[in-house]
Design a protein around this motif. Structure first.
Motif, PDB file in Angstrom:
ATOM      1  N   LYS A   1       6.500  -1.178 -19.564  1.00  0.00           N
ATOM      2  CA  LYS A   1       5.913  -0.796 -20.840  1.00  0.00           C
ATOM      3  C   LYS A   1       6.098   0.704 -21.046  1.00  0.00           C
ATOM      4  CE  LYS A   1       2.274  -4.332 -20.792  1.00  0.00           C
ATOM      5  NZ  LYS A   1       0.803  -4.554 -20.805  1.00  0.00           N
ATOM      6  N   LYS A   2       6.330   1.090 -22.295  1.00  0.00           N
ATOM      7  CA  LYS A   2       6.557   2.496 -22.611  1.00  0.00           C
ATOM      8  C   LYS A   2       5.242   3.265 -22.692  1.00  0.00           C
ATOM      9  CE  LYS A   2      11.045   2.007 -23.235  1.00  0.00           C
ATOM     10  NZ  LYS A   2      12.001   2.585 -22.262  1.00  0.00           N
ATOM     11  N   PHE A   3       5.277   4.482 -22.170  1.00  0.00           N
ATOM     12  CA  PHE A   3       4.137   5.391 -22.263  1.00  0.00           C
ATOM     13  C   PHE A   3       4.667   6.769 -22.601  1.00  0.00           C
ATOM     14  CE2 PHE A   3       0.943   8.179 -19.968  1.00  0.00           C
ATOM     15  CZ  PHE A   3      -0.017   8.081 -20.956  1.00  0.00           C
TER      16      PHE A   3
ATOM     17  N   ALA B   1       5.096   4.128 -28.719  1.00  0.00           N
ATOM     18  CA  ALA B   1       5.899   5.179 -28.066  1.00  0.00           C
ATOM     19  C   ALA B   1       7.318   5.237 -28.602  1.00  0.00           C
ATOM     20  CB  ALA B   1       5.920   4.947 -26.553  1.00  0.00           C
ATOM     21  N   THR B   2       7.756   4.189 -29.289  1.00  0.00           N
ATOM     22  CA  THR B   2       9.142   4.166 -29.797  1.00  0.00           C
ATOM     23  C   THR B   2       9.194   4.263 -31.323  1.00  0.00           C
ATOM     24  OG1 THR B   2       9.157   1.733 -29.877  1.00  0.00           O
ATOM     25  CG2 THR B   2       9.878   2.771 -27.821  1.00  0.00           C
ATOM     26  N   GLN B   3       8.043   4.452 -31.962  1.00  0.00           N
ATOM     27  CA  GLN B   3       7.992   4.500 -33.427  1.00  0.00           C
ATOM     28  C   GLN B   3       7.924   5.947 -33.929  1.00  0.00           C
ATOM     29  OE1 GLN B   3       8.318   1.630 -35.273  1.00  0.00           O
ATOM     30  NE2 GLN B   3       8.637   0.746 -33.227  1.00  0.00           N
ATOM     31  N   PRO B   4       8.447   6.210 -35.136  1.00  0.00           N
ATOM     32  CA  PRO B   4       8.422   7.581 -35.697  1.00  0.00           C
ATOM     33  C   PRO B   4       7.068   7.920 -36.326  1.00  0.00           C
ATOM     34  CG  PRO B   4       9.549   6.114 -37.216  1.00  0.00           C
ATOM     35  CD  PRO B   4       9.209   5.279 -36.009  1.00  0.00           C
ATOM     36  N   ILE B   5       6.014   7.826 -35.536  1.00  0.00           N
ATOM     37  CA  ILE B   5       4.656   8.010 -36.060  1.00  0.00           C
ATOM     38  C   ILE B   5       4.432   9.441 -36.551  1.00  0.00           C
ATOM     39  CG2 ILE B   5       2.219   8.053 -35.381  1.00  0.00           C
ATOM     40  CD1 ILE B   5       2.822   5.647 -33.576  1.00  0.00           C
ATOM     41  N   ILE B   6       4.950  10.412 -35.807  1.00  0.00           N
ATOM     42  CA  ILE B   6       4.734  11.815 -36.184  1.00  0.00           C
ATOM     43  C   ILE B   6       5.409  12.138 -37.510  1.00  0.00           C
ATOM     44  CG2 ILE B   6       5.201  14.206 -35.532  1.00  0.00           C
ATOM     45  CD1 ILE B   6       3.001  12.968 -33.888  1.00  0.00           C
TER      46      ILE B   6
ATOM     47  N   ILE C   1       0.853  -1.192   0.000  1.00  0.00           N
ATOM     48  CA  ILE C   1       0.000   0.000   0.000  1.00  0.00           C
ATOM     49  C   ILE C   1       0.885   1.237   0.000  1.00  0.00           C
ATOM     50  CG2 ILE C   1      -1.855  -1.211   1.204  1.00  0.00           C
ATOM     51  CD1 ILE C   1      -1.189   0.640   3.610  1.00  0.00           C
ATOM     52  N   THR C   2       0.417   2.278  -0.679  1.00  0.00           N
ATOM     53  CA  THR C   2       1.213   3.489  -0.823  1.00  0.00           C
ATOM     54  C   THR C   2       0.310   4.633  -1.274  1.00  0.00           C
ATOM     55  OG1 THR C   2       3.157   4.443  -1.946  1.00  0.00           O
ATOM     56  CG2 THR C   2       1.791   2.934  -3.227  1.00  0.00           C
ATOM     57  N   HIS C   3       0.812   5.845  -1.116  1.00  0.00           N
ATOM     58  CA  HIS C   3       0.148   7.014  -1.699  1.00  0.00           C
ATOM     59  C   HIS C   3       0.966   7.537  -2.873  1.00  0.00           C
ATOM     60  CE1 HIS C   3       3.175   8.673   1.035  1.00  0.00           C
ATOM     61  NE2 HIS C   3       3.245   9.662   0.176  1.00  0.00           N
ATOM     62  N   ASP C   4       2.073   6.846  -3.196  1.00  0.00           N
ATOM     63  CA  ASP C   4       3.056   7.307  -4.176  1.00  0.00           C
ATOM     64  C   ASP C   4       2.878   6.552  -5.499  1.00  0.00           C
ATOM     65  OD1 ASP C   4       5.270   8.023  -5.653  1.00  0.00           O
ATOM     66  OD2 ASP C   4       6.704   7.713  -4.042  1.00  0.00           O
ATOM     67  N   MET C   5       2.474   7.266  -6.537  1.00  0.00           N
ATOM     68  CA  MET C   5       2.292   6.630  -7.839  1.00  0.00           C
ATOM     69  C   MET C   5       3.588   6.051  -8.387  1.00  0.00           C
ATOM     70  SD  MET C   5      -0.354   8.884 -10.047  1.00  0.00           S
ATOM     71  CE  MET C   5       0.767  10.299 -10.062  1.00  0.00           C
ATOM     72  N   GLY C   6       4.723   6.677  -8.047  1.00  0.00           N
ATOM     73  CA  GLY C   6       6.002   6.173  -8.529  1.00  0.00           C
ATOM     74  C   GLY C   6       6.282   4.761  -8.045  1.00  0.00           C
ATOM     75  N   VAL C   7       5.881   4.459  -6.812  1.00  0.00           N
ATOM     76  CA  VAL C   7       6.058   3.112  -6.263  1.00  0.00           C
ATOM     77  C   VAL C   7       5.256   2.112  -7.083  1.00  0.00           C
ATOM     78  CG1 VAL C   7       5.587   1.630  -4.265  1.00  0.00           C
ATOM     79  CG2 VAL C   7       6.554   3.916  -3.924  1.00  0.00           C
ATOM     80  N   ILE C   8       4.001   2.451  -7.381  1.00  0.00           N
ATOM     81  CA  ILE C   8       3.140   1.557  -8.152  1.00  0.00           C
ATOM     82  C   ILE C   8       3.697   1.362  -9.560  1.00  0.00           C
ATOM     83  CG2 ILE C   8       0.833   1.212  -9.075  1.00  0.00           C
ATOM     84  CD1 ILE C   8       0.851   1.056  -6.054  1.00  0.00           C
ATOM     85  N   LYS C   9       4.071   2.450 -10.208  1.00  0.00           N
ATOM     86  CA  LYS C   9       4.550   2.373 -11.591  1.00  0.00           C
ATOM     87  C   LYS C   9       5.828   1.554 -11.713  1.00  0.00           C
ATOM     88  CE  LYS C   9       2.666   6.819 -13.188  1.00  0.00           C
ATOM     89  NZ  LYS C   9       3.014   8.172 -13.666  1.00  0.00           N
ATOM     90  N   ASN C  10       6.720   1.677 -10.740  1.00  0.00           N
ATOM     91  CA  ASN C  10       8.018   1.030 -10.835  1.00  0.00           C
ATOM     92  C   ASN C  10       8.046  -0.392 -10.302  1.00  0.00           C
ATOM     93  OD1 ASN C  10       9.538   3.209 -11.983  1.00  0.00           O
ATOM     94  ND2 ASN C  10       9.397   4.259 -10.021  1.00  0.00           N
ATOM     95  N   LEU C  11       7.033  -0.774  -9.520  1.00  0.00           N
ATOM     96  CA  LEU C  11       7.119  -2.053  -8.820  1.00  0.00           C
ATOM     97  C   LEU C  11       5.992  -3.022  -9.140  1.00  0.00           C
ATOM     98  CD1 LEU C  11       8.700  -3.648  -6.614  1.00  0.00           C
ATOM     99  CD2 LEU C  11       7.173  -2.600  -4.918  1.00  0.00           C
TER     100      LEU C  11
ATOM    101  N   GLU D   1       7.965   7.425 -20.351  1.00  0.00           N
ATOM    102  CA  GLU D   1       8.288   6.751 -19.103  1.00  0.00           C
ATOM    103  C   GLU D   1       7.968   5.276 -19.192  1.00  0.00           C
ATOM    104  OE1 GLU D   1       5.863   7.906 -15.739  1.00  0.00           O
ATOM    105  OE2 GLU D   1       4.269   8.603 -17.062  1.00  0.00           O
ATOM    106  N   ASP D   2       8.585   4.513 -18.293  1.00  0.00           N
ATOM    107  CA  ASP D   2       8.306   3.089 -18.168  1.00  0.00           C
ATOM    108  C   ASP D   2       7.267   2.888 -17.077  1.00  0.00           C
ATOM    109  OD1 ASP D   2       9.913   1.473 -19.986  1.00  0.00           O
ATOM    110  OD2 ASP D   2      11.620   2.425 -19.009  1.00  0.00           O
TER     111      ASP D   2
END
Length: 352
Positions: free
Chosen positions: A319-321, A289-294, A216-226, A314-315
Motif C-alpha cells: 500500500k502507498k504511503f 498518495a497517487t492523486q493530484p490532491i494538492i 522477529i526483527t528490530h528492522d522496520m524495513g523487514v516488517i514493511k516489506n514482508l 513508499e510501499d
C-alpha cells in the motif's frame, strides 16, 4: 465457506477442514532467575496468527523478542499461559508429542546454525534423517532448487556467503513440510542487498505454499516489506499490534513511535515557526498518495501559495504511503479553507 464450531466457551473456526487460527498464544508469561529475584521477560502475551499470514514481531534490543519466539516451539517453556497450534495447547504435551509437533514447526536462525562438518546437501537432509523419512534425495534437491542452491549441494558452509548460508537454513527449515515457519532475526547478519533477496525468497515461499510465518526483527524495513501484521514488543509486553500499514502510519504506543523515530520525516519541529506562514506535515494513505490532491486544492482555494520542502512515498505491505513537508502562505481565512479541503480528502494534517 468458514465453518464455526462451539467447543466449551470458545468459538473455533475452520476453512476447508483446516484451522484459520494456526497459532494462538494466550496470557503467556516467562521469568528468569536473577539472584534471589526473577526477571519478567514476557508479560501476559496474547497473539493470534492466521493461516498463510506473515506476522512480524518488532522491538528494540532486550524487548523480549527472542524469548517470545523460543516459547512458540517450547525451546523456552513458559511459566504460565498457553501456546496453541491448530487449537492444541502444546504446553501440556509430553516429550514425545513435543518432538512430533516440532517437526511441523520450521525455524530459521540469525547465525544460520549450520553444521560445518556436513555438506549443504547433508545439512538440509538432516531433519529428514532424524524423522526417518525415505526418498530423501528428491526432497533435498527440490528444496535446494527452491532456494537457488542446486549447484552448491556438495559444498561446505565455510565455502558459502552469508546469504547462501541463510538459504541453506531456509531449505533445512522447510524439509519436513512445516505448518509454521519461525524466523529469528534472519537478516540481521546480512548486507542490504542480500537482505532484500532473502526477504523476497521468504515472500515467494509464503505465496507459493501459504506457509504461516512468524518473524522477529528490530528492522522496520523487514516488517514493511514482508509482513501482513505486526506486533510491537517493549519490556516483555505487546504494546501494539495490527495490520502493518495501520500500525506504522498511525502509531499509538510510545514504543512504536520510538521505533519510527529511527527514520524521522520531520526533524527539529521548533524550526518551523514563522509569522503568517503555516508549516504542514501531510500524510497520504493508499489511493490518496497517487492523486493530484494538492494541485486540485490550489485551484479550488485561490490566493494561497504552497511550497514543497520535502517529500517521500513508499510501499508498506503493498500500500502507498506518501508524506509531504510544505509551507503554506496566504490570508488566514484562505489557509483555513485549504486545510479543510485537505481533511475532506482524507489527508492527515499536522500543523507544526
Amino acid at each position: 465457506m468458514p465453518l464455526s464450531v462451539k467447543k466449551g466457551a470458545f468459538l473455533i473456526i475452520f476453512l476447508d477442514g483446516e484451522w484459520l487460527i494456526v497459532l494462538e498464544v494466550k496470557n503467556l508469561n516467562k521469568t528468569y532467575p536473577n539472584g534471589k529475584e526473577r526477571i519478567q521477560a514476557l508479560k501476559n502475551i496474547n497473539l493470534k496468527v492466521e493461516k498463510g499470514e506473515i506476522y512480524g514481531i518488532i522491538g528494540l534490543s532486550g524487548a523480549g523478542k527472542s524469548t517470545l519466539i523460543r516459547t512458540l516451539n517450547l525451546l523456552e517453556p513458559p511459566d504460565s499461559g498457553t501456546v496453541e497450534i491448530d487449537g492444541k495447547n502444546i504446553v501440556k504435551f509430553k516429550e514425545k508429542e513435543l518432538r512430533e509437533i516440532r517437526r511441523e514447526i520450521g525455524m530459521i536462525f540469525q547465525n544460520f546454525n549450520l553444521l560445518s562438518s556436513l555438506t549443504v546437501y547433508e545439512n538440509v537432509e538432516l531433519p529428514l534423517k532424524i524423522a526417518k523419512k525415505k526418498d530423501r534425495k528428491d526432497r533435498v534437491m527440490d528444496l535446494l532448487k527452491l532456494v537457488g542452491l542446486e549447484e552448491k549441494a556438495e559444498s561446505y558452509p565455510s565455502q558459502l556467503s552469508g546469504g547462501q548460508k541463510q538459504r541453506v537454513g531456509i531449505a533445512r527449515a522447510l524439509a519436513n513440510n512445516p505448518k509454521i515457519l519461525l524466523c529469528d532475526e534472519p537478516t540481521s547478519a546480512l548486507d542490504p542487498v542480500t537482505t532484500k533477496s532473502i526477504l523476497n525468497l521468504l515472500k515467494e515461499i509464503n505465496q507459493k505454499f501459504s506457509l504461516t510465518t512468524v518473524i522477529i526483527t528490530h528492522d522496520m524495513g523487514v516488517i514493511k516489506n514482508l509482513c501482513h501484521k505486526v506486533a510491537v514488543i517493549s519490556g516483555g509486553e505487546l504494546v501494539e499490534k495490527g495490520e502493518v500499514f495501520e500500525v506504522f502510519t498511525n502509531p499509538q504506543s510510545d514504543a512504536t513511535k520510538e521505533l519510527l523515530l529511527e527514520d524521522p520525516f520531520v526533524e527539529q519541529k521548533e524550526l518551523y515557526v514563522s509569522n503568517g506562514v503555516k508549516y504542514l506535515n501531510l500524510q497520504f494513505k493508499g489511493e490518496e498518495a497517487t492523486q493530484p490532491i494538492i494541485s486540485r486544492g490550489l485551484r479550488k482555494v485561490q490566493g494561497v501559495e504552497l511550497n514543497i520542502l520535502k517529500g517521500s512515498i513508499e510501499d508498506i505491505n503493498s500500500k502507498k504511503f506518501g508524506r509531504l513537508l510544505v509551507e503554506l502562505k496566504g490570508e488566514e481565512g484562505l489557509q483555513g479553507q485549504f486545510l479543510e479541503y485537505l481533511k475532506e480528502n482524507e489527508v492527515m494534517v499536522e500543523v507544526l
